[in-house]
Design an enzyme around this catalytic site. Structure first.
Site, mmCIF file in Angstrom:
data_model
loop_
_atom_site.group_PDB
_atom_site.id
_atom_site.type_symbol
_atom_site.label_atom_id
_atom_site.label_comp_id
_atom_site.label_asym_id
_atom_site.label_seq_id
_atom_site.Cartn_x
_atom_site.Cartn_y
_atom_site.Cartn_z
ATOM 1 N N ASP A 13 34.771 47.669 31.106
ATOM 2 C CA ASP A 13 35.176 46.261 31.034
ATOM 3 C C ASP A 13 34.092 45.413 30.376
ATOM 4 O O ASP A 13 34.392 44.404 29.728
ATOM 5 C CB ASP A 13 35.465 45.755 32.454
ATOM 6 C CG ASP A 13 36.508 44.656 32.497
ATOM 7 O OD1 ASP A 13 37.042 44.288 31.444
ATOM 8 O OD2 ASP A 13 36.788 44.163 33.600
ATOM 9 N N CYS A 241 36.772 37.555 29.603
ATOM 10 C CA CYS A 241 38.131 37.621 29.065
ATOM 11 C C CYS A 241 38.146 36.864 27.755
ATOM 12 O O CYS A 241 37.656 35.738 27.685
ATOM 13 C CB CYS A 241 39.101 36.987 30.060
ATOM 14 S SG CYS A 241 40.806 37.024 29.470
#
Lengths: 308, 308
Positions: A13, A241
């Site tokens: 991630d 994000c």
């Protein structure tokens, strides 16, 4: 008191959104160092299309190159059937499927509505179980935007729970509730964690927080108070994000471990070794990381008295 | 549910350690903007020696220049008898005395042991009550290093409670328990908040957190769960401690208000107005601030769907 299980997600991630390609050998060194700290699980990479995520184009080499340690599960993100086949060929302990709780995030991120994602999940689970290496594999699914969607806003708790029910019915064994863009607050976290555990007793739920609005550790605290013992976290607080620019990333592993250890909650993790691994990140990614304990030192750090 | 009372400390605790002198007119503009947001209280400055803290040498001008609003208490830090006299002359709603729970921090910061500080507190309270303007003044005391000392380490809860008892016996009306260098963890916060309120029922306790190790909001959550409704916080997360270099500052007012409002806990504060005030800080202090909501936007912020 149950020991926490921390799933380290920085190699997946974190690295997936870095502008710099982290060399394969450096990824392997970092994962090996992380394995040695006592983390329960490491999400080592993603078997995503190398065109879509060039930063993780070396997924197979990474999994092949790392040293496996008893007690440290190696999991990988699997976004589609092709990824599942690659993960099975590579040999991992666990796969982590992914879908969004909101249609608009699913369409933006995966080009699929939630319903389409569930169909794909069904196909992946079936293919994995039919594969000789896949019969015993632990299948987890991450549910993005479980606490809100950056495009749609609120995502109803009933919708989230209905999607979890569908995932479990398809044969998914564990579910990660993801606060993908840091919209969750502690009251909401407590409510959803309590509701999910009450409705699906015995299912291992993992909580995945971002520190976008500074609430990462407060949300982790609220989840733990609600009985959650499994957390995703990212070394140095890497991650984030693309739809929330300017924001900090995932909840930071060493800051999370530090908080719980200070509270007397065992994590099984060697915090000093974790901090040493975190200190290597700025050279790998080319920038400072948002983690705070790596800069300030642990709470038991002592300073000399100033001279007057 | 009791509405929170937020005491904004950036004009004092934040500006005092900035390298740049914030011009008096800018301080007054900022405090007036903060008063308009609905904050319960503003610690406007410190009547400290201008030689010791040149950044706050304009304390009297600041207090004289701000617009007073009903419902917004103006408090000032008072480190000694001389400071108390200056505060009384300036005219404020409240004074905040200060001492450390640990001798070594007291000696480093105030050149006094805890016992010496208590003697000084007694003298200040007596002088204030003897003064015509001081009879009705609310007297608060901040207890630094209540959750640990950067020089000594742990500070026993029994010692903290004994010092609170002495302060109250001297005529102090409210006490702020300060985590001066961000050493507190949520479990410890819950214990001390519960113990303090149980032993001193009816006494208004304020909690003062730093985000040094990322636990600021988690600690505020734990304090609130333990019944605390009064918090110190600093706009933009300004502040910090000279003894913890590299660390971020006080818990950030707008991030704290954002978390509690998202949880449905009323703060009485107009968050948009607070964020607008925070956005003016980088120009005043010459650097970015650690606050996160001012960069990421509130949790209800919507993004456009990306074009594909």
């Amino acid at each position: 008191m149950t020991q926490l299980q921390i799933n380290e997600v920085a190699p997946r991630d974190g690295f997936q959104i870095e502008a710099t390609f982290v060399p394969t050998a450096a990824k392997i060194r970092l994962i090996d160092a992380l394995s040695a700290t006592g983390l329960a699980r490491i999400e080592a990479t993603s078997f995503v299309s190398p065109k879509a995520v060039p930063a993780l184009a070396d997924a197979a080499e990474v999994v092949a190159g790392i040293t496996r340690r008893p007690g440290v599960g190696i999991t990988v993100l699997v976004p589609n059937l092709k990824g599942a086949e690659r993960a099975l060929a590579a040999g991992v302990d666990e796969i982590n499927l992914v879908m969004s709780a909101s249609d608009s995030h699913g369409l933006a991120n995966l080009r699929m509505t939630s319903a389409q994602s569930l169909e794909q999940l069904a196909a992946i689970v079936e293919a994995v179980r039919a594969h000789p290496q896949g019969r015993e594999l632990f299948i987890n699914a991450s549910l993005s935007t479980s606490f809100g969607c950056p495009f749609e806003g609120a995502v109803a708790e009933a919708r989230v729970l209905a999607l979890v029910e569908r995932q479990l019915a398809l044969g998914v064994q564990g579910v990660t509730l993801c606060d993908t863009t840091g919209m969750a607050n502690p009251a909401q976290v407590a409510r959803l964690c309590e509701a999910a555990q009450a409705r699906f007793p015995g299912i291992p739920f993992t909580l995945h927080f971002h520190n976008t609005r500074g609430m990462g550790l407060a949300n982790a605290l609220a989840a733990w108070q609600a009985g959650i013992t499994r957390f995703d976290a990212s070394l140095g607080g890497l991650g984030g994000c693309p739809y929330a620019p300017g924001a900090t990333g995932n909840v930071c592993t060493e800051d999370l471990v530090h908080m719980f250890e200070q509270m007397g909650v065992a994590t099984g993790v060697d915090l000093d070794a974790l901090l040493a691994a975190s200190a290597t990140l700025p050279e790998l990614v080319g920038h400072e990381t948002p983690g705070q304990v790596v800069k300030a030192g642990k709470a038991d750090r002592r300073y000399p008295m100033p001279a007057r």
